[in-house]
Design a protein around this motif. Structure first.
Motif, PDB file in Angstrom:
ATOM      1  N   THR A 130      12.608  18.311  60.364  1.00  0.00           N
ATOM      2  CA  THR A 130      13.272  19.374  59.609  1.00  0.00           C
ATOM      3  C   THR A 130      12.352  20.573  59.381  1.00  0.00           C
ATOM      4  N   LYS A 131      11.036  20.356  59.502  1.00  0.00           N
ATOM      5  CA  LYS A 131      10.087  21.445  59.270  1.00  0.00           C
ATOM      6  C   LYS A 131       8.980  21.389  60.311  1.00  0.00           C
ATOM      7  N   LEU A 132       8.749  22.520  60.996  1.00  0.00           N
ATOM      8  CA  LEU A 132       7.739  22.585  62.055  1.00  0.00           C
ATOM      9  C   LEU A 132       6.903  23.851  61.889  1.00  0.00           C
ATOM     10  N   GLN A 133       5.599  23.660  61.780  1.00  0.00           N
ATOM     11  CA  GLN A 133       4.672  24.784  61.673  1.00  0.00           C
ATOM     12  C   GLN A 133       3.839  24.893  62.953  1.00  0.00           C
ATOM     13  N   LEU A 134       4.057  25.983  63.686  1.00  0.00           N
ATOM     14  CA  LEU A 134       3.314  26.254  64.919  1.00  0.00           C
ATOM     15  C   LEU A 134       2.583  27.591  64.799  1.00  0.00           C
ATOM     16  N   ASN A 135       2.337  28.016  63.587  1.00  0.00           N
ATOM     17  CA  ASN A 135       1.692  29.302  63.363  1.00  0.00           C
ATOM     18  C   ASN A 135       0.215  29.273  63.755  1.00  0.00           C
ATOM     19  N   ASN A 136      -0.328  30.476  63.993  1.00  0.00           N
ATOM     20  CA  ASN A 136      -1.744  30.643  64.327  1.00  0.00           C
ATOM     21  C   ASN A 136      -2.168  29.832  65.559  1.00  0.00           C
ATOM     22  N   ASN A 137      -1.436  30.072  66.655  1.00  0.00           N
ATOM     23  CA  ASN A 137      -1.764  29.479  67.948  1.00  0.00           C
ATOM     24  C   ASN A 137      -1.781  30.575  69.006  1.00  0.00           C
ATOM     25  N   LEU A 138      -1.639  30.185  70.269  1.00  0.00           N
ATOM     26  CA  LEU A 138      -1.671  31.143  71.377  1.00  0.00           C
ATOM     27  C   LEU A 138      -0.341  31.153  72.132  1.00  0.00           C
ATOM     28  N   ILE A 139       0.717  30.694  71.484  1.00  0.00           N
ATOM     29  CA  ILE A 139       2.018  30.501  72.129  1.00  0.00           C
ATOM     30  C   ILE A 139       2.575  31.836  72.630  1.00  0.00           C
ATOM     31  N   GLN A 140       3.035  31.833  73.901  1.00  0.00           N
ATOM     32  CA  GLN A 140       3.569  33.048  74.518  1.00  0.00           C
ATOM     33  C   GLN A 140       5.087  33.007  74.681  1.00  0.00           C
ATOM     34  N   LYS A 141       5.669  31.817  74.696  1.00  0.00           N
ATOM     35  CA  LYS A 141       7.104  31.684  74.951  1.00  0.00           C
ATOM     36  C   LYS A 141       7.698  30.602  74.063  1.00  0.00           C
ATOM     37  N   ILE A 142       8.898  30.875  73.528  1.00  0.00           N
ATOM     38  CA  ILE A 142       9.606  29.872  72.726  1.00  0.00           C
ATOM     39  C   ILE A 142      10.368  28.955  73.676  1.00  0.00           C
ATOM     40  N   GLU A 143       9.949  27.707  73.738  1.00  0.00           N
ATOM     41  CA  GLU A 143      10.573  26.733  74.636  1.00  0.00           C
ATOM     42  C   GLU A 143      10.320  25.336  74.083  1.00  0.00           C
ATOM     43  N   GLY A 144      10.988  24.331  74.685  1.00  0.00           N
ATOM     44  CA  GLY A 144      10.727  22.950  74.322  1.00  0.00           C
ATOM     45  C   GLY A 144      11.229  22.523  72.959  1.00  0.00           C
ATOM     46  N   LEU A 145      12.158  23.297  72.373  1.00  0.00           N
ATOM     47  CA  LEU A 145      12.648  22.976  71.035  1.00  0.00           C
ATOM     48  C   LEU A 145      14.086  22.461  71.036  1.00  0.00           C
ATOM     49  N   ALA A 146      14.703  22.326  72.192  1.00  0.00           N
ATOM     50  CA  ALA A 146      16.141  22.047  72.284  1.00  0.00           C
ATOM     51  C   ALA A 146      16.572  20.777  71.558  1.00  0.00           C
ATOM     52  N   ASN A 147      15.715  19.754  71.525  1.00  0.00           N
ATOM     53  CA  ASN A 147      16.088  18.479  70.906  1.00  0.00           C
ATOM     54  C   ASN A 147      15.900  18.464  69.392  1.00  0.00           C
TER      55      ASN A 147
END
Length: 520
Positions: A68-85
């Protein structure tokens, strides 16, 4: 796994890094040790923090279906993907990354809190399904067009918005524009939008707001109308009579028939076709109404069948539960007696007695299941006969009506043929009217040419009727066969599951007995 990204060590989001994060954020002390030894299932994790890990790509999250809660802040992520499930997620933080485009959020329909602060995003887009959004932070990005903010009007629950640090925030009317177009917003850039500000905003943009509200209302009405049309079409398809409640069959017969278009210009043919149309449409509506009535009967039959089937299963389950309950009343005393007996002969006798009782319980449960299988077999056979008769009766009815459609078409064909022959004679005698189009006049070079045109038109019409009949009959037969197969497959699965549960329970009782004997 660590890789170099520029001058920064980049982490790959693999099983190891996810497992470490889950363990680090899981229970502590004794409970934490137990969880670590037994393993924590990813699909049971509700919250996950993966910040400050130099992650470049979002991946391997498909098992976190309860998150229900996901923190991906302060990384090097370039594209929003892999969240479909992650369809249960409500809180997502992707701030302080290198994201340039909003995408990959379509399935996150429960999302309420979304943060893109400090990225490289230049357009608010691809968020149409996030109807529950209440908090949206996209400050310190590259948003340059105030008009782009109008996109957020679709989120009726949005009360907090952060746009600070974007180029558009430097516009002179920035605050009033936002307050006007997002009138339900409570907070902008961490500050309350008070009533006075909203009043000024509406006064400044009143006409533009009224126009956009009018357009939104028209769009809403059109969307609702289309949704209603789709729902009705779905109902018609379930009755196998879609597009038979109007002139669709007639239109399909004549729309793509070039010969009919030419023949329709012969004297009297247009009147014949206009007489033919309501007669054919009337037959189609007759099929449509019959199909809907039969659909209601089939639904009632399926509902009654399922109720009888479920009641039989429920009754058997109650009887099985009573057997187990009666056994349990004596089981604890048997186990206690075994623990206390000292004489070997008495112990052996009690063990044999207990094993006999277990076998009796097993045989009784299996007998109940066997009786239920026989009972359900008869119930299913009766249902198969009933639904087969109902489908057969409906098919017979519509085939009779389609036969009337063919009779109508044959009658029209004969009348057009007579007109064509009469016109051919006039052409031969040069008595035909001068206003006859050249492409129509070209049909009358000889009898064979005109009869070929009339015949081709007739064949095309008959093919349309045949195809619509075949479509209806094929689909309803397929529905019936699939329904019967589904019922049979579910019964086989139920029976196997039940027997497996009985065997597991009996083995569990035997294992308990073995444990008691070993303890002695």
């Amino acid at each position: 796994m660590i890789r170099l990204y520029g001058k920064v060590e980049q982490s790959v989001m693999d099983e190891k890094i996810l497992q470490e994060a889950v363990e680090e954020q899981g229970p502590k002390e004794e409970a934490g040790q137990i969880s670590k030894e037994e393993g924590i299932s990813f699909n049971a994790v509700l919250q996950l923090r993966l910040e400050y890990k130099n992650i470049l790509k979002i991946e391997h999250l498909w098992e976190f279906t309860s998150l229900t809660k996901l923190q991906l802040n302060n990384n090097l992520i370039q594209k929003i993907e892999g969240l479909a499930n992650l369809t249960n997620i409500k809180w997502l933080d992707l701030s302080f990354n290198n994201i340039e485009k909003i995408e990959g959020l379509e399935t996150l329909t429960k999302l309420e809190d979304l943060t893109f602060y400090n990225n490289k995003i230049s357009c608010i887009e691809n968020m149409d399904t996030l109807n529950n959004l209440t908090f949206f932070a996209i400050g310190n990005n590259c948003l340059g067009q105030l008009d782009n903010v109008i996109y957020l009007r679709r989120f009726k629950n949005l009360h907090t918005l952060n746009l600070a640090g974007n180029p558009l925030a430097q516009e002179a009317n920035y605050k009033l524009f936002i307050a006007a177009y997002l009138s339900d917003l409570a907070y902008l850039d961490s500050r309350l939008l008070n009533g006075e500000t909203k009043k000024q905003a509406f006064a400044k943009y009143q006409y533009a707001i009224e126009e956009i509200r009018h357009n939104e209302l028209q769009t809403l009405k059109a969307t609702e109308a289309e949704q209603k049309r789709q729902e009705e079409l779905q109902q018609h398809q379930e009755a196998f009579v879609e597009n038979l409640n109007g002139s669709e069959l007639f239109d399909s017969m004549f729309a793509q028939d070039p010969e009919a278009q030419k023949l329709n210009q012969l004297p009297g043919v247009a009147d014949l076709v206009q007489t033919f149309k309501p007669q054919l449409v009337g037959l189609c509506i007759q099929m449509f109404e019959s199909g809907f009535a039969e659909q209601k009967l089939r639904e009632a039959e399926v509902k009654a069948f399922l109720e009888v089937l479920q009641e039989a299963v429920r009754e058997k389950q109650q009887r099985s539960a009573q057997l187990v309950s009666d056994f349990e009343k004596h089981r604890k005393k048997r186990i206690l007696d075994l623990k206390q007996v000292e004489d070997a002969a008495k112990e052996e006798a009690q063990v044999n007695q207990y094993m006999t009782e277990i076998k009796t319980l097993c045989d009784s449960c299996l007998l109940l299941e066997l009786q239920l299988v026989d009972q359900l077999e008869e119930i299913i056979k009766d249902f198969e006969r009933n639904i087969t008769d109902m489908v057969g009766s409906f098919i017979e009815t519509v085939q009779g009506i389609f036969a009337q459609c063919r009779d109508l078409e044959n009658h029209l064909h004969e009348e057009i043929k007579d007109i064509a022959m009469a016109t051919l004679e006039k052409v031969a005698k040069n008595e035909v009217e001068d206003n006859l189009p050249d492409d129509v006049r070209a049909l009358f070079v000889d009898k064979e040419t005109v009869m070929n045109a009339v015949g081709a038109s007739h064949d095309s019409h008959m093919l349309r009727i045949d195809n619509r009949e075949d479509k209806l009959v094929t689909r309803i037969n397929a529905w019936m066969m699939n329904l019967i197969k589904k019922i049979q497959d579910e019964e086989v699965w139920r029976n196997r599951k039940c027997i497996s549960e009985i065997q597991y329970f009996i083995q569990h009782l035997r294992n308990q007995l073995e444990e008691v004997l070993h303890q002695e």
